[in-house]
Write a protein that holds these residues in place. Structure first.
Motif, short mmCIF file in Angstrom:
data_model
loop_
_atom_site.label_atom_id
_atom_site.label_comp_id
_atom_site.label_asym_id
_atom_site.label_seq_id
_atom_site.Cartn_x
_atom_site.Cartn_y
_atom_site.Cartn_z
N GLY A 34 0.82 -1.21 0.00
CA GLY A 34 0.00 0.00 0.00
C GLY A 34 0.85 1.25 0.00
O GLY A 34 2.01 1.24 -0.41
N THR A 35 0.27 2.34 0.49
CA THR A 35 1.00 3.60 0.54
C THR A 35 2.13 3.52 1.56
O THR A 35 2.14 2.63 2.42
N PHE A 36 3.05 4.48 1.50
CA PHE A 36 4.14 4.46 2.47
C PHE A 36 3.59 4.66 3.89
O PHE A 36 4.08 4.04 4.83
N THR A 37 2.57 5.48 4.03
CA THR A 37 1.96 5.69 5.35
C THR A 37 1.47 4.35 5.93
O THR A 37 1.74 4.04 7.09
N HIS A 38 0.78 3.57 5.12
CA HIS A 38 0.29 2.26 5.56
C HIS A 38 1.46 1.31 5.85
O HIS A 38 1.47 0.62 6.86
N TYR A 39 2.44 1.31 4.96
CA TYR A 39 3.63 0.47 5.12
C TYR A 39 4.36 0.80 6.42
O TYR A 39 4.77 -0.10 7.16
N LEU A 40 4.48 2.07 6.72
CA LEU A 40 5.16 2.49 7.94
C LEU A 40 4.38 2.05 9.18
O LEU A 40 4.96 1.52 10.14
N GLU A 41 3.07 2.23 9.16
CA GLU A 41 2.25 1.88 10.32
C GLU A 41 2.19 0.38 10.57
O GLU A 41 2.17 -0.06 11.72
N HIS A 42 2.14 -0.41 9.51
CA HIS A 42 1.86 -1.84 9.66
C HIS A 42 3.05 -2.76 9.41
O HIS A 42 2.95 -3.95 9.70
N HIS A 43 4.12 -2.25 8.88
CA HIS A 43 5.25 -3.11 8.53
C HIS A 43 6.57 -2.53 9.04
O HIS A 43 7.19 -3.07 9.94
N LEU A 44 6.96 -1.42 8.45
CA LEU A 44 8.28 -0.85 8.74
C LEU A 44 8.39 -0.32 10.17
O LEU A 44 9.40 -0.56 10.84
N GLY A 45 7.37 0.36 10.65
CA GLY A 45 7.39 0.90 12.01
C GLY A 45 7.61 -0.18 13.06
O GLY A 45 8.51 -0.06 13.90
N PRO A 46 6.81 -1.26 13.04
CA PRO A 46 7.05 -2.34 13.99
C PRO A 46 8.44 -2.97 13.84
O PRO A 46 9.06 -3.35 14.84
N GLU A 47 8.93 -3.06 12.61
CA GLU A 47 10.28 -3.58 12.41
C GLU A 47 11.32 -2.67 13.06
O GLU A 47 12.25 -3.15 13.71
N PHE A 48 11.18 -1.37 12.87
CA PHE A 48 12.12 -0.42 13.47
C PHE A 48 12.22 -0.64 14.98
O PHE A 48 13.30 -0.56 15.56
N LYS A 49 11.09 -0.91 15.63
CA LYS A 49 11.09 -1.13 17.08
C LYS A 49 11.87 -2.39 17.47
O LYS A 49 12.39 -2.47 18.57
N ALA A 50 11.94 -3.35 16.55
CA ALA A 50 12.64 -4.60 16.83
C ALA A 50 14.13 -4.54 16.49
O ALA A 50 14.88 -5.43 16.85
N PHE A 51 14.54 -3.48 15.79
CA PHE A 51 15.93 -3.36 15.35
C PHE A 51 16.76 -2.53 16.31
O PHE A 51 16.32 -1.46 16.75
N LYS A 52 17.94 -3.00 16.60
CA LYS A 52 18.94 -2.16 17.29
C LYS A 52 19.61 -1.27 16.25
O LYS A 52 19.88 -0.09 16.50
N SER A 53 19.88 -1.84 15.06
CA SER A 53 20.45 -1.05 13.98
C SER A 53 20.13 -1.69 12.63
O SER A 53 19.81 -2.88 12.55
N PHE A 54 20.21 -0.85 11.60
CA PHE A 54 20.02 -1.26 10.21
C PHE A 54 21.03 -0.48 9.41
O PHE A 54 21.01 0.75 9.43
N THR A 55 21.93 -1.18 8.73
CA THR A 55 22.95 -0.48 7.94
C THR A 55 23.03 -1.08 6.54
O THR A 55 22.79 -2.27 6.34
N TYR A 56 23.35 -0.21 5.59
CA TYR A 56 23.60 -0.62 4.22
C TYR A 56 25.11 -0.63 3.98
O TYR A 56 25.83 0.22 4.51
N SER A 57 25.56 -1.56 3.15
CA SER A 57 26.93 -1.55 2.66
C SER A 57 26.90 -1.96 1.19
O SER A 57 25.86 -2.39 0.69
N ASP A 58 28.01 -1.80 0.52
CA ASP A 58 28.09 -2.13 -0.92
C ASP A 58 26.96 -1.46 -1.70
O ASP A 58 26.42 -2.03 -2.65
N TYR A 59 26.59 -0.25 -1.28
CA TYR A 59 25.44 0.45 -1.86
C TYR A 59 25.81 1.08 -3.19
O TYR A 59 26.80 1.81 -3.29
N LYS A 60 25.01 0.79 -4.21
CA LYS A 60 25.18 1.40 -5.53
C LYS A 60 23.81 1.80 -6.03
O LYS A 60 22.83 1.07 -5.85
N SER A 61 23.75 2.97 -6.67
CA SER A 61 22.48 3.39 -7.26
C SER A 61 22.72 3.99 -8.63
O SER A 61 23.76 4.57 -8.90
N GLU A 62 21.74 3.79 -9.48
CA GLU A 62 21.72 4.39 -10.81
C GLU A 62 20.38 5.08 -10.97
O GLU A 62 19.34 4.50 -10.64
#
Length: 122
Positions: A34-62
């Motif tokens: 769904g929308t990012f608002t929905h995703y944050l409320e129901h998926h990403l937000g609860p995950e953030f609470k369970a994480f001590k940290s989240f890091t990216y490495s080997d990051y490349k973008s085009e």
């Protein structure tokens, strides 16, 4: 897209929300979130609470810009450390995004996130 990466690494949903159009659509691992608002409320937000940290490495973008639209592809490795026990999850991932310039700022309309293979789990 780097601003989104930085918001996720900061576990900051509010900062990430500002980067999305109101009618955005999130697709992750074959599911429609769904929308990012929905995703944050129901998926990403609860995950953030369970994480001590989240890091990216080997990051490349085009990024390819075509008028008011931009198309981005990102590849990366992400590492999550869980708050409850300090265990580590490390995986490769890829994401594609469509952005639109709205009122002078780039906003994410669509993002498709596909986690890759698990490299390490302790």
């Amino acid at each position: 897209m780097r601003s989104y990466k930085e918001a996720i690494e900061a576990l900051n949903g509010t900062k990430a929300s500002a980067l999305f159009a109101n009618n955005s659509q999130i697709y992750e691992s074959g599911g429609v979130e769904g929308t990012f608002t929905h995703y944050l409320e129901h998926h990403l937000g609860p995950e953030f609470k369970a994480f001590k940290s989240f890091t990216y490495s080997d990051y490349k973008s085009e990024v390819m810009v075509d008028g008011l639209y931009a198309f981005a592809t990102e590849t990366y490795t992400y590492t999550i450390i869980l708050a409850k026990d300090g265990s580590t999850i490390k995986r490769k991932g890829v994401a594609t995004s469509t952005l639109k310039k709205i009122d002078g700022s780039w906003r994410i309309l669509f993002i498709i996130v596909l986690p890759g293979t698990q490299n390490k789990f302790q």
